[in-house]
Motif scaffolding. Structure first.
Motif, mmCIF file in Angstrom:
data_model
loop_
_atom_site.group_PDB
_atom_site.id
_atom_site.type_symbol
_atom_site.label_atom_id
_atom_site.label_comp_id
_atom_site.label_asym_id
_atom_site.label_seq_id
_atom_site.Cartn_x
_atom_site.Cartn_y
_atom_site.Cartn_z
ATOM 1 N N ALA A 75 -2.351 -7.827 1.571
ATOM 2 C CA ALA A 75 -2.136 -8.758 0.452
ATOM 3 C C ALA A 75 -1.267 -9.951 0.870
ATOM 4 O O ALA A 75 -1.414 -11.049 0.330
ATOM 5 C CB ALA A 75 -1.497 -8.016 -0.712
ATOM 6 N N ARG A 76 -0.389 -9.734 1.854
ATOM 7 C CA ARG A 76 0.488 -10.829 2.306
ATOM 8 C C ARG A 76 -0.309 -11.998 2.868
ATOM 9 O O ARG A 76 0.150 -13.138 2.876
ATOM 10 C CB ARG A 76 1.457 -10.301 3.368
ATOM 11 C CG ARG A 76 2.695 -9.645 2.754
ATOM 12 C CD ARG A 76 3.559 -8.957 3.775
ATOM 13 N NE ARG A 76 3.882 -9.808 4.913
ATOM 14 C CZ ARG A 76 4.436 -9.351 6.046
ATOM 15 N NH1 ARG A 76 4.719 -8.081 6.164
ATOM 16 N NH2 ARG A 76 4.721 -10.158 7.031
ATOM 17 N N GLN A 77 -1.530 -11.697 3.343
ATOM 18 C CA GLN A 77 -2.368 -12.758 3.932
ATOM 19 C C GLN A 77 -2.717 -13.837 2.910
ATOM 20 O O GLN A 77 -3.020 -14.971 3.279
ATOM 21 C CB GLN A 77 -3.666 -12.158 4.489
ATOM 22 C CG GLN A 77 -3.449 -11.232 5.666
ATOM 23 C CD GLN A 77 -4.716 -10.496 6.059
ATOM 24 O OE1 GLN A 77 -5.765 -10.666 5.447
ATOM 25 N NE2 GLN A 77 -4.620 -9.674 7.077
ATOM 26 N N LEU A 78 -2.691 -13.491 1.620
ATOM 27 C CA LEU A 78 -3.019 -14.487 0.591
ATOM 28 C C LEU A 78 -1.994 -15.627 0.627
ATOM 29 O O LEU A 78 -2.324 -16.782 0.372
ATOM 30 C CB LEU A 78 -3.034 -13.828 -0.796
ATOM 31 C CG LEU A 78 -3.279 -14.769 -1.985
ATOM 32 C CD1 LEU A 78 -4.646 -15.430 -1.881
ATOM 33 C CD2 LEU A 78 -3.186 -14.028 -3.303
ATOM 34 N N PHE A 79 -0.761 -15.262 0.958
ATOM 35 C CA PHE A 79 0.299 -16.272 0.945
ATOM 36 C C PHE A 79 0.551 -16.875 2.322
ATOM 37 O O PHE A 79 1.073 -17.973 2.442
ATOM 38 C CB PHE A 79 1.598 -15.641 0.408
ATOM 39 C CG PHE A 79 1.387 -14.965 -0.924
ATOM 40 C CD1 PHE A 79 1.240 -15.712 -2.085
ATOM 41 C CD2 PHE A 79 1.274 -13.587 -1.011
ATOM 42 C CE1 PHE A 79 1.008 -15.087 -3.305
ATOM 43 C CE2 PHE A 79 1.035 -12.963 -2.233
ATOM 44 C CZ PHE A 79 0.912 -13.722 -3.378
#
Lengths: 441, 42
Positions: free
Chosen positions: B36-40
């Protein structure tokens, strides 16, 4: 097989982990896509062919839950969890044999048919037991279990991928991965079989389950009530709306911001999909628990009414702000998860605990229908809009309008839910009479 | 007599059973956070 009755002093907090051990396992179904590329290259299959085991498994989930619900109620949760364990694990073992001998039909039969039967029986196995143990918080109790189904894919997805990396993506590597999955899930689910107990007050009288106090409706009568079909519509519309986003989440966010100053990369889109999974899981536990406080009808008003509003916001302003798009999608997905997890408690409110597991099983046909309907609408419309030369956010405008319409239909169905007419109620005396009629001298 | 009347303490079993299901779930959530961190950041 008689249901396992809890001994004196048995803690009700042992029942949610029993349920979770089953739901975390069978939730693996949503991680099937990990096996698709290696199967396609090892067995020379098309994308459509490699999806067959999963599709058959989901069809079998609906069918076995619908037709096996009464058996689950009669034989109890331990029997149901044992059947789920045997079917789900042997489905993997058959698939391992199929991969090792390169007989794809064995994988379809094993994972799809046998394993899928385990999915349906396993999904409904702890529902009625949890509601009986937690009459004060039925939404929270079923929310924990059904959250596990969402969590199962989170565990299986990286775990299966790591296994294929280690064993190799050839047919022997896939066979070994299937074998390890089958054995591990058998051990993991054993906890549920060993721990699950029905509360002493719900113990059977003779060979028929006891009829509890209050409003109680049998599964056979429930499907003849308008309340059942209103809830069927509510679940179907809510799930369709969630799948509408879930199905095309990565291409959707990429298309929405493709022609802006801040386009979304492939890895950011993957992060968005992961965040949606988290919202889906959190919604299962959070909203379902909230329904114990604010009431089942109100929480569905929120899912369907605010859900429609979220779709409207995305349709009108989604491509103006990435934060707004992500926020609205997260709320919709949390409602999608919440809708699944709250429905058993809603059924309990309307039909009582007597055969709530069997009624829940029959209602899950709404899920199977939505599973076909949601992706069909979004994909079909996006393909047609693309052919018509549209691009970006306008590819999805019509789909979102349809989703809003479906949510409004669900909202109206929820408003039409009323208490069940007393002529459908079951009483202990009526049950004894029915039992006598079913057992001629 | 007192032992016969008191139900056995099941705290250990409760902890064990929650760890049994909690540990794999924690692993799944950890992997999810990483993705999910990849979204940011992606």
């Amino acid at each position: 097989m008689s249901p396992p009755v809890a001994p004196v002093g048995w803690s009700r907090w042992l029942v949610p982990p029993a349920a979770l051990s089953v739901h975390l396992s069978i939730g693996q179904a949503y991680a099937w896509s990990v096996f698709k590329p290696p199967l396609e290259s090892a067995l020379h299959l098309s994308g459509t062919q490699s999806a067959l085991p999963f599709q058959l498994a989901i069809v079998m989930l609906g069918l076995s839950a619908a037709f096996g619900g009464t058996l689950v109620e009669r034989n109890g949760p331990r029997w149901a969890m044992t059947v789920a364990l045997i079917c789900f694990s042997s489905g993997f073992l058959l698939s391992a044999l199929g991969a090792a001998t390169e007989q794809y039909w064995l994988i379809v039969l094993g994972y799809g048919f046998v394993g899928g039967t385990g999915l349906g029986i396993g999904y409904i196995s702890p529902v009625s037991t949890l509601i009986k143990w937690f009459p004060d918080r039925p939404g929270m109790a079923t929310g924990i279990a059904i959250m596990g189904f969402g969590g199962g894919a989170l565990i299986a997805s990286p775990w299966s991928a790591q296994m294929l990396d280690s064993f190799g993506a050839g047919s022997s590597g896939i066979a070994l991965a299937f074998l390890v999955h089958g054995l591990t899930y058998a051990v993991f689910m054993t906890l549920g079989v060993l721990l699950v107990r029905v509360p002493r007050t719900a113990a059977p009288q003779g060979d028929r389950p006891a009829v509890p106090e209050g409003v109680q409706v049998s599964a056979r009568s429930a499907v003849r009530t308008p309340q059942f079909w209103c809830l069927w519509l509510v679940l179907c519309m809510n799930v369709t709306a969630g799948i509408g986003i879930l199905e095309k989440a990565a291409p959707m966010i990429t298309d929405f911001f493709a022609h802006t100053s801040a386009p979304v990369s492939a890895s950011a889109a993957a992060g968005f999909v992961a965040l949606l999974s988290a919202a889906n899981m959190a919604g299962r536990l959070g909203w379902s628990s909230a329904s114990d406080l604010i009431g089942r009808k109100n929480v569905y008003r929120l899912y369907l009414g605010v859900g429609a509003l979220m779709y409207l916001l995305i349709a009108l302003f989604g491509d103006d702000s990435k934060a707004l798009f992500v926020l609205c999608a997260l709320v919709i997905l949390s409602f999608y998860g919440g809708g699944f997890a709250t429905i058993p408690a809603y059924l309990k409110d309307l039909f009582g605990t007597y055969q709530v597991g069997a009624i829940h099983g029959r209602l899950l046909t709404a899920w199977s229908t939505a599973g076909v309907l949601g992706p069909l609408i979004v994909n079909w419309i996006a393909d047609h809009q693309e052919k018509a030369g549209r691009q970006g956010a306008s590819l999805y405008g019509l789909s979102f309008d349809i989703m809003i319409g479906l949510l409004v239909v669900g909202f109206i169905a929820n408003e039409l839910v009323r208490p069940v007419h007393p002529r459908h109620h079951v009483t202990a005396a009526k049950e004894v009479a029915d039992g006598r009629r079913e057992q001629p001298a | 007599m007192a032992a016969a009347n008191n139900p056995p303490d099941r705290k250990g079993l409760i902890v064990l059973s929650w760890v049994w299901v909690g540990a794999p779930l924690a692993y799944g959530l950890y992997e999810l956070v990483l993705k999910a961190r990849q979204l940011f950041t992606g």
